[in-house]
Scaffold this motif. Structure first.
Motif: not given
Length: 235
Positions: A56, A211, A218
């Motif tokens: 992330y 993404e 990400f």
């Protein structure tokens, strides 16, 4: 493709570089970064415990990941994000500190920040029109039966349970940990981040993350500076 609106410091900020080393990936370039050598914690252990936040990227969530509404296009969202950021005044965050949040560790604020709470709510509201409605499968993945009434209402209204009054600023640094690992991981985190946490952190931009395909990491798509352009040039 999914998008998210987050806070993350600029690419050259010492905190960004420290986080890239800890997580093993630079959220701007997407390139792998070598984990630090820390006493009592092997590099392979750091890699294992940071797998989730590494995907992330180093961030604090403002608008959680979402698919773009089918009636809208990325260019329109970028224009709105640039315009919106220009209406906000930059501010300095309260000191960041290492903290355990349930079964994982992250960076949190040492004290509340009303300016940040206001901004986070404004971002959620301003950009909700760009969010495609959640599917039933996406709602189920949020484990709705484990949410409070307020969180459940947020999930259906805003696509994420932890917004508005439920918002808590945090920048995740590990995935879920077993209790016996808490002390050792915390010690390593404090040793690694201590040199950069004494410096003030400015909240001066909104970051659009992307993404590109399901399961992909990400990455920062673009930074959108806060404040009027004329004021930024004077500064």
């Amino acid at each position: 493709m999914r998008y998210a609106i987050h806070f993350t410091p600029p690419s050259g900020d010492p905190l960004t570089l420290a986080a890239a080393g800890w997580l093993g990936r630079n959220v701007y370039s997407g390139e792998a970064v070598e984990h630090p050598a820390l006493r009592g914690l092997g590099v392979h252990e750091i890699a294992f415990h940071t797998a989730l936040p590494r995907r992330y990227g180093f961030h604090a969530t403002l608008k959680a990941p979402f698919h773009l509404h089918s009636d809208l296009v990325e260019a329109a969202m970028l224009r709105d994000l640039m315009r919106f950021a220009g209406t906000l005044e930059p501010f300095e965050l309260p000191r960041l500190e290492i903290a355990r949040l349930g079964d994982f560790f992250g960076l949190v604020l040492e004290r509340p920040c009303p300016a940040l709470d206001y901004l986070a709510a404004a971002v959620v509201q301003e950009f909700d029109a760009f969010r495609a409605p959640l599917t039933e499968a996406e709602i189920e993945r949020r484990n709705p039966e484990g949410l409070s009434a307020s969180q459940f209402a947020n999930l259906y209204r805003w696509g994420h349970p932890y917004v508005m009054d439920e918002f808590r600023f945090h920048m995740p640094l590990t995935g879920p940990l077993a209790p016996y690992e808490f002390a050792r991981i915390e010690e390593a985190l404090r040793a690694h981040f201590a040199p950069v946490l004494s410096e003030p952190v400015d909240f001066s931009n909104l970051a659009l993350f992307v993404e590109k395909e399901p399961g992909a990491p990400f990455q920062v798509h673009s930074l959108h500076p806060m404040g009027r352009i004329s004021a930024r040039k004077i500064a």
